[in-house]
Scaffold this active site. Structure first.
Site, PDB file in Angstrom:
ATOM      1  N   ASP A 195       0.852  -1.192   0.000  1.00 27.76           N
ATOM      2  CA  ASP A 195       0.000   0.000   0.000  1.00 27.76           C
ATOM      3  C   ASP A 195       0.885   1.239   0.000  1.00 27.76           C
ATOM      4  O   ASP A 195       2.107   1.128  -0.079  1.00 27.76           O
ATOM      5  CB  ASP A 195      -0.975  -0.017   1.186  1.00 27.76           C
ATOM      6  CG  ASP A 195      -2.321   0.586   0.789  1.00 27.76           C
ATOM      7  OD1 ASP A 195      -2.336   1.754   0.364  1.00 27.76           O
ATOM      8  OD2 ASP A 195      -3.349  -0.112   0.878  1.00 27.76           O
TER       9      ASP A 195
ATOM     10  N   GLU B 236      -9.956   2.305  -5.055  1.00 32.07           N
ATOM     11  CA  GLU B 236      -9.633   3.698  -4.740  1.00 32.07           C
ATOM     12  C   GLU B 236      -8.503   4.282  -5.590  1.00 32.07           C
ATOM     13  O   GLU B 236      -7.682   5.046  -5.099  1.00 32.07           O
ATOM     14  CB  GLU B 236      -9.273   3.815  -3.245  1.00 32.07           C
ATOM     15  CG  GLU B 236     -10.408   3.389  -2.341  1.00 32.07           C
ATOM     16  CD  GLU B 236     -10.042   3.376  -0.851  1.00 32.07           C
ATOM     17  OE1 GLU B 236     -10.923   3.688  -0.044  1.00 32.07           O
ATOM     18  OE2 GLU B 236      -8.899   3.046  -0.508  1.00 32.07           O
TER      19      GLU B 236
ATOM     20  N   HIS C 141      -2.901   2.814  -4.719  1.00 29.72           N
ATOM     21  CA  HIS C 141      -2.270   2.370  -3.470  1.00 29.72           C
ATOM     22  C   HIS C 141      -0.833   1.926  -3.748  1.00 29.72           C
ATOM     23  O   HIS C 141      -0.349   0.945  -3.185  1.00 29.72           O
ATOM     24  CB  HIS C 141      -3.091   1.258  -2.807  1.00 29.72           C
ATOM     25  CG  HIS C 141      -4.380   1.755  -2.206  1.00 29.72           C
ATOM     26  ND1 HIS C 141      -4.419   2.535  -1.074  1.00 29.72           N
ATOM     27  CD2 HIS C 141      -5.674   1.619  -2.610  1.00 29.72           C
ATOM     28  CE1 HIS C 141      -5.680   2.848  -0.783  1.00 29.72           C
ATOM     29  NE2 HIS C 141      -6.465   2.305  -1.710  1.00 29.72           N
TER      30      HIS C 141
END
Ligand code: ACM
Length: 534
Positions: A183, A318, A255
């Site tokens: 991440d 995301e 990420h």
């Protein structure tokens, strides 16, 4: 005899019929096994030995009718009663566990542990009688995917804690450990071909203090760590011995900040960034060109070599597209590929990896954003932003694992008590996890078959220690285990709560820092918290 709930088995089996009397385990008891159940026989002997103070001998294909025995066998003919199911029969003469598969036998032994006095979970010898009540249990899992995701990127947890988690998953008949390994705030998997991923990407210089939305400064303390390939192989083998598949996740195309900190040329701008020190969503995406795709194919090649799981998780969540939108090179790429927009580019990007995985006999899993811009063929969807993504995917004939924030995000507050440790926000008490129904009403029976199961996710932004990790995870993960295992008709929160009160003694012996069930009684007295980080 008493109410079946007095047996305190978690998750609740499909069917329990009490008999007369009990079987007593003694130094004369043997474990007899047929071949496919031998490893589990040895495992059972090893598991019981610390509390018993002696090790039961394991005999292979060697039945002594006169000797008290725990008999384990695989009988595929039982498969009609459900895959990975088992029948456990206890009489005063002995215990027989017959599984429809080796995993079924293993699950039967986990039930047997919970039929014994709770002291069997002690790590030191306990001097008492070891009786098992006479009973016949017929049991099999409702869903094939009973998962837990652990975020090792936001905070690194040592290998020993992962192994402890695997033992707990096994105890509750869960069978998937999804490791979130990369991440913005850390890269946790050793990749031989790209050493800077861990040399640089596994460490951040400090961490935000307080909630990221209202930061109270930074702690000035470096944080990091990573798993070597040997560590991960050990984790995989430890899990496999407990019939748990470790599903690795390398998150793309977003990420990606820790990877880009290590290799700026993988990013869209080429800019040198650092490993993120706070939480939230960052704009750094991989560049959608041959170089990044080659890099990811190399990374996934090493991932596949370590993890035998058919399912390989590619994230997909995301990934805000501002860098892709702002880049003339990326815009030219979209035109060159004949794509409509950045969403289609993400779909194209994921397809490059999905196809590569498929060529190696694996299948791709992604968060529900992978639906945007067109779902790559054969992809399995993890529905996290509610269940809508899961419904669309199942209707389109894709497999789905249900993991909605509303019911299974174990990083949310489990109480409105203001003395609870800081959390990301949300409110997810134990009974709400327990109430989760993975199969949405709107699906037809055919579509519902695509719901592989359910998974709880433990994101670790606000979980810096292993004690805190256990506190957030247990007992809520046990509620999820029952959601995924027990027939819907058998689920009953009052019964679960009562069994959990007994089960806590086992968790205590296993040295788990769980949130006590007694605390639930106070919940009505707390007003709802006013804002997420409060
Ligand atoms: C997620 O919670 N970002 C999958």
């Amino acid at each position: 005899m008493g109410h079946p709930d007095q047996l305190a088995i978690v998750p609740q089996p499909a069917s329990i019929t009490r008999g007369e009397g009990y079987f007593q385990i003694s130094q004369d008891t043997v474990i007899t096994t047929a071949h496919q159940a031998t490893a589990t026989g040895a495992f059972l002997a090893e598991t019981l030995a610390p509390a018993l103070g002696f090790s039961l001998p394991v005999l292979i294909d060697d039945i002594h009718p006169d000797q008290p025995a725990i008999t384990l066998e695989v009988n595929p003919a039982l498969a009609s009663s459900g895959s990975d199911g088992y029948t456990l029969k206890v009489t005063p003469q002995g215990v027989s566990i017959r599984g429809s598969s080796p995993a079924g036998v293993f699950y039967g032994t986990q039930t047997l542990r919970q039929l014994l006095p709770v002291e069997i979970f002690s790590s030191t010898p306990v001097n008492r009688e070891w009786t098992v009540p006479a009973v016949t249990i017929e049991d099999s899992p409702r869903f094939p995917w009973r998962g837990l995701m652990l975020d090792t990127a936001r905070h690194f947890f040592p290998k020993e804690e992962i192994l402890k988690f695997i033992d707990l998953l096994a105890l509750h008949k869960m069978n998937r450990l999804h490791l979130h390994l990369t991440d913005d705030q850390g890269w946790r998997i050793e990749v031989k071909k790209y050493p800077k991923l861990t040399e640089v990407g596994a460490y951040r210089k400090e961490t935000v203090v307080g909630h990221a939305r209202e930061p109270q400064g930074y702690d000035g303390t470096p944080h990091g760590g990573f798993y070597t390939q040997n560590d991960l192989r050990e984790i995989v083998a430890y899990a496999a011995a407990r019939f748990i598949t470790v599903v690795p996740e390398v998150d793309i195309p977003g990420h990606a900040r820790a990877a880009i900190a290590a290799y700026p040329e993988l990013g869209v701008t080429g800019e040198q960034v650092d490993v993120a020190t706070t939480w939230g969503i960052f704009p750094y995406l991989y560049q959608p060109t041959g170089k990044a795709i080659q890099f990811l194919q190399d990374v996934f090649t090493e991932v596949m070599d370590i993890f035998p799981s058919r399912y390989i998780h590619v994230g997909g969540d995301e990934a805000i597209k501002e860098q892709w939108r702002a880049s003339t090179e990326v815009q030219a790429r979209i035109k060159e590929l004949g794509l409509k927009d950045e969403d289609e580019l993400q779909s194209w990007f994921l397809r490059q990896i999905g196809t590569f995985l498929a060529q190696h006999g694996r299948s791709m899993v992604g968060w529900d954003e992978i639906l945007e811009g067109g779902l790559p063929p054969d992809a399995t969807v993890m529905s996290w932003r509610g269940i809508a993504g899961g419904i669309s995917a199942a209707q389109a004939g894709h497999d789905v694992v249900m993991t909605p924030t509303t019911h299974v995000y174990l990083d949310y507050y489990q109480s409105n008590d203001t003395t609870e440790p800081l959390a990301i926000g949300g409110y997810l008490p134990l009974d709400k996890v327990y109430s989760f129904e993975p199969i949405p009403d709107v699906l037809t029976a055919d579509q519902a078959r695509h719901i592989l199961g359910a998974q709880a996710n433990v994101w670790s932004e606000y979980i810096p220690t292993t004690e805190h990790l256990e506190y957030m995870t247990f007992p809520r993960a046990i509620a999820l285990a029952e959601v995924a295992w027990t027939p819907q008709a058998q689920r009953d929160f009052a019964s679960f709560r009562q069994r959990l009160a007994t089960h806590e003694a086992r968790l205590q012996s296993l040295k788990i820092n769980f949130r006590p069930v007694a605390k639930l009684d106070q919940e009505q007295t707390f007003p709802p918290r006013s804002k997420p980080g409060s």
